[in-house]
Write an enzyme that holds these catalytic residues in place. Structure first.
Site, short mmCIF file in Angstrom:
data_model
loop_
_atom_site.label_atom_id
_atom_site.label_comp_id
_atom_site.label_asym_id
_atom_site.label_seq_id
_atom_site.Cartn_x
_atom_site.Cartn_y
_atom_site.Cartn_z
N ILE A 184 -5.06 -0.45 13.90
CA ILE A 184 -4.04 -1.44 14.24
C ILE A 184 -2.78 -0.70 14.71
CG2 ILE A 184 -2.54 -3.27 13.32
CD1 ILE A 184 -4.94 -4.03 11.49
N LYS A 201 0.85 -1.20 0.00
CA LYS A 201 0.00 0.00 0.00
C LYS A 201 0.88 1.25 0.00
CE LYS A 201 -3.20 2.52 2.98
NZ LYS A 201 -3.97 2.57 4.24
N LEU A 216 -9.71 -1.79 20.24
CA LEU A 216 -11.09 -1.28 20.27
C LEU A 216 -11.57 -1.05 21.69
CD1 LEU A 216 -12.50 -3.63 17.46
CD2 LEU A 216 -11.65 -1.29 17.22
C1 FAD Z 1 -15.55 -1.47 10.00
C2 FAD Z 1 -14.16 -1.52 10.53
C3 FAD Z 1 -13.08 -1.42 9.65
C4 FAD Z 1 -11.78 -1.41 10.14
N1 FAD Z 1 -10.74 -1.25 9.27
C5 FAD Z 1 -9.49 -1.12 9.75
C6 FAD Z 1 -8.39 -0.92 8.90
O1 FAD Z 1 -8.52 -0.86 7.68
N2 FAD Z 1 -7.17 -0.79 9.45
C7 FAD Z 1 -6.96 -0.86 10.80
O2 FAD Z 1 -5.83 -0.68 11.25
N3 FAD Z 1 -7.97 -1.12 11.62
C8 FAD Z 1 -9.23 -1.25 11.13
N4 FAD Z 1 -10.26 -1.52 11.99
C9 FAD Z 1 -9.99 -1.76 13.40
C10 FAD Z 1 -9.42 -3.16 13.60
O3 FAD Z 1 -10.32 -4.12 13.15
C11 FAD Z 1 -9.11 -3.38 15.07
O4 FAD Z 1 -8.37 -2.32 15.56
C12 FAD Z 1 -8.29 -4.62 15.27
O5 FAD Z 1 -8.95 -5.70 14.70
C13 FAD Z 1 -8.04 -4.89 16.73
O6 FAD Z 1 -9.24 -5.21 17.35
P1 FAD Z 1 -9.22 -5.69 18.86
O7 FAD Z 1 -8.20 -6.75 18.99
O8 FAD Z 1 -9.12 -4.52 19.74
O9 FAD Z 1 -10.67 -6.29 19.07
P2 FAD Z 1 -11.33 -7.68 18.48
O10 FAD Z 1 -10.88 -7.97 17.11
O11 FAD Z 1 -12.80 -7.53 18.72
O12 FAD Z 1 -10.75 -8.77 19.43
C14 FAD Z 1 -11.21 -8.98 20.74
C15 FAD Z 1 -10.62 -10.24 21.29
O13 FAD Z 1 -11.04 -10.41 22.62
C16 FAD Z 1 -11.56 -11.71 22.80
N5 FAD Z 1 -12.65 -11.64 23.78
C17 FAD Z 1 -13.67 -10.75 23.84
N6 FAD Z 1 -14.47 -11.02 24.88
C18 FAD Z 1 -13.91 -12.09 25.50
C19 FAD Z 1 -14.29 -12.87 26.64
N7 FAD Z 1 -15.41 -12.62 27.33
N8 FAD Z 1 -13.50 -13.91 26.99
C20 FAD Z 1 -12.37 -14.20 26.28
N9 FAD Z 1 -11.98 -13.52 25.20
C21 FAD Z 1 -12.76 -12.48 24.81
C22 FAD Z 1 -12.09 -12.11 21.44
O14 FAD Z 1 -12.13 -13.52 21.31
C23 FAD Z 1 -11.05 -11.48 20.51
O15 FAD Z 1 -9.95 -12.35 20.37
C24 FAD Z 1 -11.56 -1.55 11.52
C25 FAD Z 1 -12.63 -1.72 12.39
C26 FAD Z 1 -13.91 -1.69 11.92
C27 FAD Z 1 -15.07 -1.85 12.87
#
Ligand code: FAD
Length: 481
Positions: A326, A57, A313
């Site tokens: 990310i 990219k 998030l």
């Molecule tokens: C529409 C959209 C588009 C996006 N596009 C981009 C992009 O282009 N580029 C970018 O950098 N970011 C993007 N993001 C953001 C990106 O998806 C997130 O920042 C990234 O995936 C990290 O997410 P996370 O790990 O915080 O949460 P999640 O992916 O939700 O992971 C949460 C984790 O916690 C675990 N968990 C939750 N509750 C429990 C529980 N009770 N017990 C045990 N485990 C649990 C789950 O199993 C999971 O493994 C986008 C987000 C959205 C909504």
């Protein structure tokens, strides 16, 4: 990152994850600092690209954002060359005012921007005298494959992974978290918890009630629909962001498929209409059910509360317009490592962490608001709303300064630097009333120098291979199962 940096004999890291809950499953476009993360983790880039079906990219094409039918590009990296005491755009403004044809478009001074337009890519030359040394790039990848890839890196680094679902927390007498209780009765106790549980914020919000600052009055989109399709053309080396009547759509080209999505504001468009618009505009065959998501743009009031640090998030959400989420995880862990606590959790460390995090989110927020607010679109109630809405004072000051003489000054904790702001301001039609008066000092030389810089960039681009050929020669992924 933690496993790499912390002494193994003194710190044990356990990762709790739930297959049943899964990850949010979107998030496929990145920004250049991710390469520093890969380097720190000792990841071989070609192996990583192959394992995640990634493509390269060079920036983002913004279509229909300024007005319908207009397109501009936000390239990674800098514009032009350093010519004097002023930033490059000041000299470009000066020559544009005198002789617009000779000055040409600002994008002609960006090597990644011109390479993207030509569909070409190569890694930067290590020789700083070579024009090809100015290539800044990031990746598009399959988010679930990336998660799997990083999991193997983490486990290889000594992280213990526990599969299970957290259902409750046990608190200490003074309100910190002592242990997480799983659905099967097991408990995980620790001195320090990193909440990476996604939008819910299992520990930071549900247990500690930290609170959330809602920014939807500045960034009104609150919904998204994701729909992957089969690849219908060779992957472009850039993300496309196409504005629509009540939001925008992304196109993220991977090796094996295209990621598509529609980010929109539910006050102006229903989810059914948004999905219909997305389906009618994607090319290629849908490969999965459309996935609908709701979100609240904003940030947790504090990201580090007692013995819980929220990342990803769980710490906040800035919509994906500039692919920053990310990176914010990477940046959070980098900052944590700089302020790593002992059991005393020194208040000064937490205060600095929270201050820096808040400013970092606010600077990105301002950059995103710029895209929506500075538009000439008048074709829908949504765009009228964006044009008329109040904006943060910090953004207003930056816009006023640029509109005056094309000046921009960095602020502490800026993620996006001057070239990015300039690309988007110019693209959205924010122009200085007059060039910087000091640029006139070099007026005679500019008419000769600037076309020479453009020529060097154009010649360098023709020496680069097509993006598709670069992938085929270095990092073609095996065909998807
Ligand atoms: C529409 C959209 C588009 C996006 N596009 C981009 C992009 O282009 N580029 C970018 O950098 N970011 C993007 N993001 C953001 C990106 O998806 C997130 O920042 C990234 O995936 C990290 O997410 P996370 O790990 O915080 O949460 P999640 O992916 O939700 O992971 C949460 C984790 O916690 C675990 N968990 C939750 N509750 C429990 C529980 N009770 N017990 C045990 N485990 C649990 C789950 O199993 C999971 O493994 C986008 C987000 C959205 C909504």
């Amino acid at each position: 990152m933690l496993a790499r940096s912390l002494p193994r004999d003194r710190v044990r890291i356990t990762l709790l994850e739930s297959e049943e809950i899964g990850t949010v499953g979107v998030g496929e476009a990145t920004i250049p600092p991710i390469r520093e993360l890969n380097a720190m983790l000792g990841i071989d880039e070609d192996a990583f690209v192959r394992a995640t079906q990634a493509s390269f990219k060079l920036g983002i094409a913004f279509e229909d954002w300024h007005s319908v039918g207009e397109r501009y590009f936000h390239p990674f990296g800098r514009f032009g060359a350093s010519l004097g005491t002023l930033p490059f755009q000041s000299y470009w403004h000066e020559l544009s005012r005198r002789d617009a044809d000779r000055a040409g478009p600002l994008l002609a001074y960006s090597l990644p921007g011109m390479a993207a337009a030509a569909g070409r890519f190569c890694r930067p030359s290590p020789d700083p005298r070579n024009a090809l040394s100015n290539i800044s790039y990031a990746f598009h990848f399959d988010a679930s494959l990336y998660a799997r890839f990083l999991r193997s890196v983490a486990e290889g680094g000594g992280v213990e992974r526990v599969e299970g679902r957290a259902v409750a927390t046990r608190m200490t007498a003074d309100g910190a978290i002592e242990a997480v209780v799983l659905s099967d009765g097991r408990t995980l106790d620790a001195d320090f918890f990193i909440d990476a549980s996604g939008f819910r914020g299992l520990l930071i919000e549900e247990a500690l009630k930290t609170g959330y600052e809602d920014w939807r009055h500045w960034l009104p989109c609150d919904s998204a629909i994701a729909l992957p399709t089969s690849a219908h053309e060779p992957p472009r080396p850039y993300t496309r962001s196409i504005a629509g009547p009540a939001g925008w759509q992304w196109r993220i080209p991977l090796q094996h498929r295209t990621g598509n999505g529609h980010v929109f504001c539910s006050a102006f468009l229903s989810a059914d209409e948004a999905e219909a618009q997305l389906r009618s505009s994607v090319a290629g065959r849908p490969l999965a059910e459309a996935k609908r998501l709701r979100f609240t743009t904003g940030r947790r009031r504090v990201a580090w509360n007692r013995n819980v640090l929220a990342v990803g998030l769980a710490a906040g959400f800035l919509e994906p317009l500039e692919s920053t989420s990310i990176h914010l995880v990477q940046s959070a862990i980098t900052r944590l490592l700089a302020l790593f606590p002992d059991r005393g959790f020194a208040p000064a460390d937490l205060a600095y962490y929270n201050h820096a995090t808040a400013r970092e989110y606010e600077r990105i927020r301002d950059f995103l608001v710029l895209h929506y607010h500075a538009t000439e679109r008048r074709d829908s109630a949504f765009w009228e709303h964006c044009r008329a809405m109040a904006i943060p004072d910090t953004l207003r000051e930056r816009l006023d300064l640029y509109r005056s003489r094309g000046r921009f000054f960095p602020a502490e904790f800026d993620l996006f630097l001057e070239p990015s702001w300039v690309a988007v301001m110019e693209g959205q039609g924010v122009r200085p009333a007059a060039p910087d008066p000091l640029a006139a000092v070099h007026a005679e030389r500019l008419a000769e120098l600037l076309p020479r810089i453009r020529g060097t960039i154009a010649a360098a681009v023709t020496a680069m291979p097509p993006h598709e050929r670069f992938i085929a020669e270095h990092c073609r992924a095996p065909a998807a199962a």
